[in-house]
Motif scaffolding. Structure first.
Motif, PDB file in Angstrom:
ATOM      1  N   LEU A  79     -27.718  70.984  25.609  1.00 16.27           N
ATOM      2  CA  LEU A  79     -28.184  72.280  25.099  1.00 16.27           C
ATOM      3  C   LEU A  79     -28.262  72.290  23.573  1.00 16.27           C
ATOM      4  N   ALA A  80     -27.308  71.605  22.931  1.00 18.22           N
ATOM      5  CA  ALA A  80     -27.270  71.596  21.473  1.00 18.22           C
ATOM      6  C   ALA A  80     -28.069  70.439  20.870  1.00 18.22           C
ATOM      7  N   SER A  81     -28.669  69.613  21.725  1.00 19.48           N
ATOM      8  CA  SER A  81     -29.443  68.437  21.276  1.00 19.48           C
ATOM      9  C   SER A  81     -28.630  67.558  20.336  1.00 19.48           C
ATOM     10  N   ARG A  82     -27.395  67.295  20.728  1.00 17.44           N
ATOM     11  CA  ARG A  82     -26.531  66.486  19.861  1.00 17.44           C
ATOM     12  C   ARG A  82     -26.937  65.016  19.923  1.00 17.44           C
ATOM     13  N   LYS A  83     -26.733  64.353  18.807  1.00 16.96           N
ATOM     14  CA  LYS A  83     -27.092  62.930  18.704  1.00 16.96           C
ATOM     15  C   LYS A  83     -25.905  62.074  19.150  1.00 16.96           C
ATOM     16  N   VAL A  84     -25.658  62.094  20.450  1.00 13.97           N
ATOM     17  CA  VAL A  84     -24.595  61.301  21.058  1.00 13.97           C
ATOM     18  C   VAL A  84     -25.217  60.401  22.116  1.00 13.97           C
ATOM     19  N   ALA A  85     -24.515  59.309  22.434  1.00 11.47           N
ATOM     20  CA  ALA A  85     -25.082  58.343  23.387  1.00 11.47           C
ATOM     21  C   ALA A  85     -23.987  57.615  24.139  1.00 11.47           C
ATOM     22  N   VAL A  86     -24.323  57.249  25.372  1.00 11.19           N
ATOM     23  CA  VAL A  86     -23.506  56.355  26.183  1.00 11.19           C
ATOM     24  C   VAL A  86     -24.280  55.041  26.270  1.00 11.19           C
ATOM     25  N   ILE A  87     -23.625  53.918  25.988  1.00  7.90           N
ATOM     26  CA  ILE A  87     -24.343  52.650  25.927  1.00  7.90           C
ATOM     27  C   ILE A  87     -23.863  51.695  27.009  1.00  7.90           C
ATOM     28  N   GLY A  88     -24.729  50.756  27.381  1.00  7.95           N
ATOM     29  CA  GLY A  88     -24.397  49.741  28.380  1.00  7.95           C
ATOM     30  C   GLY A  88     -23.524  48.647  27.787  1.00  7.95           C
ATOM     31  N   SER A  89     -22.924  47.848  28.651  1.00  8.58           N
ATOM     32  CA  SER A  89     -21.991  46.822  28.194  1.00  8.58           C
ATOM     33  C   SER A  89     -22.689  45.730  27.380  1.00  8.58           C
ATOM     34  N   THR A  90     -23.924  45.381  27.736  1.00  4.76           N
ATOM     35  CA  THR A  90     -24.667  44.377  26.973  1.00  4.76           C
ATOM     36  C   THR A  90     -24.987  44.885  25.579  1.00  4.76           C
ATOM     37  N   THR A  91     -25.445  46.132  25.504  1.00  5.39           N
ATOM     38  CA  THR A  91     -25.740  46.742  24.205  1.00  5.39           C
ATOM     39  C   THR A  91     -24.493  46.784  23.345  1.00  5.39           C
ATOM     40  N   ALA A  92     -23.359  47.157  23.954  1.00  5.29           N
ATOM     41  CA  ALA A  92     -22.097  47.238  23.211  1.00  5.29           C
ATOM     42  C   ALA A  92     -21.692  45.875  22.662  1.00  5.29           C
ATOM     43  N   ALA A  93     -21.809  44.839  23.488  1.00  3.31           N
ATOM     44  CA  ALA A  93     -21.406  43.497  23.062  1.00  3.31           C
ATOM     45  C   ALA A  93     -22.313  42.957  21.958  1.00  3.31           C
ATOM     46  N   LEU A 144     -24.190  44.670  19.824  1.00  2.00           N
ATOM     47  CA  LEU A 144     -24.228  45.498  18.623  1.00  2.00           C
ATOM     48  C   LEU A 144     -22.861  45.617  17.943  1.00  2.00           C
ATOM     49  N   PHE A 145     -21.802  45.707  18.739  1.00  3.43           N
ATOM     50  CA  PHE A 145     -20.465  45.934  18.181  1.00  3.43           C
ATOM     51  C   PHE A 145     -19.529  44.738  18.341  1.00  3.43           C
ATOM     52  N   GLY A 146     -19.953  43.713  19.064  1.00  2.00           N
ATOM     53  CA  GLY A 146     -19.099  42.550  19.264  1.00  2.00           C
ATOM     54  C   GLY A 146     -17.888  42.907  20.101  1.00  2.00           C
ATOM     55  N   THR A 147     -16.710  42.512  19.616  1.00  2.46           N
ATOM     56  CA  THR A 147     -15.474  42.782  20.366  1.00  2.46           C
ATOM     57  C   THR A 147     -14.838  44.119  19.993  1.00  2.46           C
ATOM     58  N   ALA A 148     -15.400  44.810  19.010  1.00  2.00           N
ATOM     59  CA  ALA A 148     -14.846  46.107  18.581  1.00  2.00           C
ATOM     60  C   ALA A 148     -15.134  47.189  19.612  1.00  2.00           C
ATOM     61  N   ASP A 149     -14.280  48.211  19.643  1.00  2.00           N
ATOM     62  CA  ASP A 149     -14.473  49.350  20.543  1.00  2.00           C
ATOM     63  C   ASP A 149     -15.560  50.246  19.957  1.00  2.00           C
ATOM     64  N   PRO A 150     -16.692  50.431  20.658  1.00  3.03           N
ATOM     65  CA  PRO A 150     -17.792  51.221  20.085  1.00  3.03           C
ATOM     66  C   PRO A 150     -17.550  52.737  20.093  1.00  3.03           C
ATOM     67  N   VAL A 151     -16.633  53.210  20.944  1.00  2.04           N
ATOM     68  CA  VAL A 151     -16.453  54.655  21.116  1.00  2.04           C
ATOM     69  C   VAL A 151     -16.056  55.306  19.793  1.00  2.04           C
ATOM     70  N   GLY A 152     -16.815  56.330  19.421  1.00  2.20           N
ATOM     71  CA  GLY A 152     -16.558  57.055  18.172  1.00  2.20           C
ATOM     72  C   GLY A 152     -17.311  56.496  16.988  1.00  2.20           C
ATOM     73  N   LYS A 153     -17.909  55.307  17.139  1.00  2.00           N
ATOM     74  CA  LYS A 153     -18.643  54.695  16.024  1.00  2.00           C
ATOM     75  C   LYS A 153     -20.106  55.133  16.041  1.00  2.00           C
ATOM     76  N   LYS A 154     -20.736  54.989  14.895  1.00  2.00           N
ATOM     77  CA  LYS A 154     -22.136  55.397  14.766  1.00  2.00           C
ATOM     78  C   LYS A 154     -23.054  54.181  14.811  1.00  2.00           C
TER      79      LYS A 154
END
Length: 405
Positions: free
Chosen positions: A152-166, A168-178
Motif C-alpha cells: 500500500l505504501a509502495s515501499r522499496k523493500v525486497a525479498v531475494i533468492g539464495s543465488t542472488t544473495a550469494a 551479490l552479498f557473498g557470505t554476508a547476511d543480506p537482511v537489512g542491507k541495501k
C-alpha cells in the motif's frame, strides 16, 4: 573348433591390427555413449521442469493472457483485453469465487543489482502481493516477507533468492542491507530458501518486491503479466478454475467460452504438457544418437571387409586343409561381435561417467533401460553388420583364395 578356440582366433585377428580395431571400437563407443548421454539429458531436463512445477504447489493456478488451449480468439488481436490488477481484485472477491484462497498479480522484468561495487544481473524481478509467497510455495530462510502495508505504501523493500544473495552479498547476511536495483535503492527484508533446479533459468536467482514499487520503477502501471491464484485446497482447483473463467469472461465481455482471451493453467495441465513435450524431445535425441550407432555399424562392415580381403590367402589355406564353412563364418562373426562388445562396454562406461557432469545447465538422469538397450543394440550391430563380411569369407572357394596375392 570349439568356442574357446574361435574366441582365441578372433582375439588374435583383432590384435594383429590394433590401430584399425581401436578405431572401429571407437565408433561403437561414441554411438553407445551418445545414446546414454543424450537420453539422460532429455530425462534430466524433464525431471528439472517437473520438479519446478511441483514446487509451485498442487493447488496453484496461473492465469495468463492469450487464447485458451484449444480455442480461438474472436475478432482482432487488438480486441483482446490484457490482465489487470482490477481482474485480480475481482478474483479475490469471496462472493464471486468462494473456492479461491488468495490472488497475486505479477509483473516481471530483469534488472542489474549493485551492492558495494558488486554487480549481478538478476534473472527475474517479480512485482507482486504477499500472497505470492504462499501460492508459489516460496519460504524465507532469513528475515521475513514484505507485508500488505509495504504494498500500500509502495515501499522499496525486497525479498531475494539464495543465488542472488550469494552473488551479490557473498557470505554476508543480506537482511537489512541495501542494494540498488536498476537505479532504484531497495532494502532487503528477507532471503528465500533455495528451491534448486537444473534448468536454463535458476529459480533462486530472483528478487520479489511490492507490485506498485516495481511498476513505478520499471514496468509502468499498465497490464500485469499473469495472476497467480491459490485454491483453498488441491481438491478445489477444478472449482476455482471454473470460477476464474466465469469472473474473467464477465469482466472481459466474452460470451463464447471458445473465444477466451486468457488461459488458466493448473499444475496437472502443465505436467501433462511437459510430459508430451519431453517425450518428443527424448525421441528426437534418441534418433540422433541412433545415427551414431549406425555409423559405428557401417565402420564394422568396412573394417571386416578389409580384413577378409587381407586374409583371403589364410582363409584359402584353412579351407584347403578341411576347415568347414561354419568355422570360417564363426571366426569372422566372433571378431565383429568382439569389436562391438568391447566398444559397447567402453561406451557404457563413458556414458555413465559423462552423466555425472552438468551438461548445458542440465544434470543428466540416466535411464537404466537406455544403458541395457544401447549395449544390446551394439552387440546386435556387430552380428548384423559383420554378417556380410563373414558370409563372404565363408563363401570363398579354396582354389580362388589360394591364388589371391
Amino acid at each position: 573348433m570349439n568356442p574357446f578356440q574361435t574366441l582365441r582366433f578372433a582375439f588374435g585377428g583383432l590384435a594383429a591390427n590394433k590401430v584399425r580395431s581401436a578405431l572401429t571400437m571407437l565408433g561403437v563407443l561414441i554411438g553407445v555413449a551418445a545414446v546414454i548421454l543424450l537420453l539422460a539429458v532429455g530425462n534430466g531436463s524433464s525431471q528439472a521442469v517437473k520438479d519446478s512445477i511441483e514446487k509451485l504447489g498442487t493447488n496453484a493456478l496461473t492465469v495468463s493472457s492469450g487464447s485458451g488451449f484449444g480455442g480461438s480468439r474472436s475478432g482482432s488481436a487488438s480486441a483482446a483485453k490484457p490482465l489487470t490488477v482490477e481482474d485480480a481484485r475481482a478474483l479475490a472477491d469471496p462472493s464471486a469465487a468462494p473456492h479461491i484462497e488468495s490472488v497475486a498479480p505479477e509483473v516481471t522484468t530483469s534488472q542489474t543489482a549493485l551492492h558495494e561495487g558488486t554487480s549481478h544481473t538478476v534473472g527475474q524481478v517479480v512485482g507482486t502481493y504477499p500472497a505470492y509467497f504462499k501460492a508459489s510455495n516460496s519460504k524465507v530462510a532469513k528475515g521475513d516477507y514484505f507485508s500488505g502495508d509495504d504494498v500500500l505504501a509502495s515501499r522499496k523493500v525486497a525479498v531475494i533468492g539464495s543465488t542472488t544473495a550469494a552473488d551479490l552479498f557473498g557470505t554476508a547476511d543480506p537482511v537489512g542491507k541495501k542494494m540498488v536495483l536498476g537505479g532504484t535503492p531497495f532494502t532487503v527484508v528477507g532471503v528465500l530458501a533455495a528451491k534448486g533446479g537444473t534448468g536454463f533459468q535458476d529459480p533462486d536467482d530472483v528478487v520479489v518486491a511490492p507490485l506498485p514499487t516495481v511498476q513505478n520503477a520499471f514496468t509502468g502501471f499498465g497490464s500485469v503479466g499473469q495472476i497467480l491464484v491459490e485454491a483453498k485446497s488441491a481438491a478445489a482447483t477444478a472449482e476455482a478454475q471454473s470460477e476464474i473463467t466465469t469472473v474473467l469472461m464477465g469482466r472481459h465481455g466474452i460470451k463464447d467460452a471458445a473465444a477466451l482471451d486468457f488461459r488458466v493453467s493448473s499444475q496437472e495441465s502443465l505436467l501433462t504438457t511437459q510430459a508430451a513435450t519431453n517425450k518428443t524431445f527424448t525421441v528426437l535425441l534418441g534418433a540422433v544418437a541412433a545415427i551414431s550407432l549406425l555409423v559405428g555399424g557401417i565402420g564394422i562392415t568396412n573394417i571386416m571387409l578389409v580384413t577378409v580381403t587381407e586374409r583371403t590367402r589364410e582363409i584359402g589355406i584353412r579351407k584347403a586343409i578341411g576347415a568347414p564353412r561354419g568355422v570360417i563364418l564363426g571366426q569372422f562373426l566372433a571378431e565383429s561381435t568382439l569389436l562391438s562388445l568391447i566398444g559397447g562396454g567402453l561406451g557404457v562406461a563413458a556414458g555413465l561417467i559423462g552423466s555425472q557432469f552438468t551438461i548445458v545447465g542440465i544434470k543428466p538422469v540416466v535411464i537404466p533401460e537406455s544403458v541395457v538397450g544401447a549395449f544390446a543394440i551394439a552387440v546386435v550391430i556387430g552380428l548384423f553388420f559383420g554378417g556380410y563380411p563373414a558370409n563372404r569369407a565363408a563363401g570363398l572357394r579354396p582354389i580362388e583364395a589360394l591364388r589371391h596375392e
